[in-house]
Design a protein around this motif. Structure first.
Motif, PDB file in Angstrom:
ATOM      1  N   ARG A   1       0.841  -1.209   0.000  1.00 43.71           N
ATOM      2  CA  ARG A   1       0.000   0.000   0.000  1.00 43.71           C
ATOM      3  C   ARG A   1       0.871   1.252   0.000  1.00 43.71           C
ATOM      4  O   ARG A   1       0.527   2.254  -0.642  1.00 43.71           O
ATOM      5  N   ASP A   2       1.976   1.209   0.732  1.00 44.12           N
ATOM      6  CA  ASP A   2       2.906   2.346   0.693  1.00 44.12           C
ATOM      7  C   ASP A   2       3.411   2.576  -0.730  1.00 44.12           C
ATOM      8  O   ASP A   2       3.438   3.713  -1.225  1.00 44.12           O
TER       9      ASP A   2
ATOM     10  N   GLN B   1       0.626   4.051  -2.835  1.00 41.22           N
ATOM     11  CA  GLN B   1       0.366   5.451  -2.500  1.00 41.22           C
ATOM     12  C   GLN B   1       1.425   6.353  -3.097  1.00 41.22           C
ATOM     13  O   GLN B   1       1.121   7.431  -3.645  1.00 41.22           O
TER      14      GLN B   1
ATOM     15  N   GLU C   1       0.691   6.784  -6.694  1.00 38.36           N
ATOM     16  CA  GLU C   1      -0.482   7.647  -6.914  1.00 38.36           C
ATOM     17  C   GLU C   1      -0.144   9.114  -6.694  1.00 38.36           C
ATOM     18  O   GLU C   1      -0.747  10.001  -7.311  1.00 38.36           O
ATOM     19  N   TRP C   2       0.817   9.391  -5.814  1.00 39.13           N
ATOM     20  CA  TRP C   2       1.269  10.773  -5.624  1.00 39.13           C
ATOM     21  C   TRP C   2       2.149  11.260  -6.775  1.00 39.13           C
ATOM     22  O   TRP C   2       2.497  12.433  -6.834  1.00 39.13           O
TER      23      TRP C   2
END
Length: 213
Positions: free
Chosen positions: A162-163, A166, A169-170
């Motif tokens: 998930r990190d 994320q 996605e950033w």
């Protein structure tokens, strides 16, 4: 101000930037009190092939640049972790170890990240290995068995992924990166190593900004 540090334990410029970030956290200057969240970016996760000598030479050259720019210690030459026979530069285990400490003992996350970096770069230890990562956790006062159990668990593997997601996605593709949350917006403070004065100036700018950067 809430800061989000996107890094990888096996990223040499992240290791170098730790000098600057540590100075900021210790003495934030004119900035408001700072809260730091650490997110694993995923430099080379799930690498399978051993590092070949030519690539090791190239990476060692980058390490020397970081040492010159930041003063951080590096084991060099035959003592470097890069030169260990069969070394696989897979950054997922070290990243998962940081995520594990973030879960077990959040206040130790920054110290653990720095300790893993020091073990790898200065201590020439293979931080892709679970027992080495457990050694580092135990040295910080964590229960070795608790760390090992969590580190090997599916929830920690999923949290690490998930990190990485994320970070993607950033739109962050390189490390270190520092984000600041202000007025319900994320601001990119730096993408790459910068000196402490520059970092403080940028944070001051974020504090007076309105809307997304």
């Amino acid at each position: 101000m809430n800061l989000i540090y996107v890094a990888d334990p096996m990223c040499s410029w992240c290791y170098g930037f730790g000098v600057t970030l540590d100075a900021l956290l210790t003495a934030p200057g004119d900035a408001a009190p700072l809260q730091l969240a650490i997110v694993m970016g995923g430099l080379r996760p799930f690498t399978k092939e051993p590092l070949d000598p030519a690539r090791a030479d190239e990476i060692a050259g980058h390490w020397r640049h970081v040492a010159e720019a930041t003063g951080r210690p590096f084991a060099d030459g035959p003592q470097s972790a890069l030169r260990a026979p069969g070394f696989v530069y897979d950054t997922e285990p070290a990243s998962r170890a940081v995520v594990t400490v973030r879960h077990l003992a959040p206040r130790l996350t920054w110290r653990y990240l720095e300790a893993v970096q020091h073990a790898f770069y200065a201590g020439a230890r293979d931080v892709t290995q679970a027992d080495v990562l457990a050694d580092v956790a135990e040295n910080l006062g964590l229960q070795r068995a608790d760390f090992a159990r969590a580190f090997a668990s599916e929830p920690m593997r999923a949290a690490t992924l998930r990190d990485f997601t994320q970070t993607h996605e950033w739109g962050i593709r390189g490390f270190p990166a520092l984000l600041a949350e202000h007025d319900d917006h994320l601001h990119l403070v730096t993408h790459g190593h910068v000196p402490i004065d520059t970092l403080r100036e940028r944070l001051a700018g974020v504090a007076t900004a309105h809307g997304p950067a």
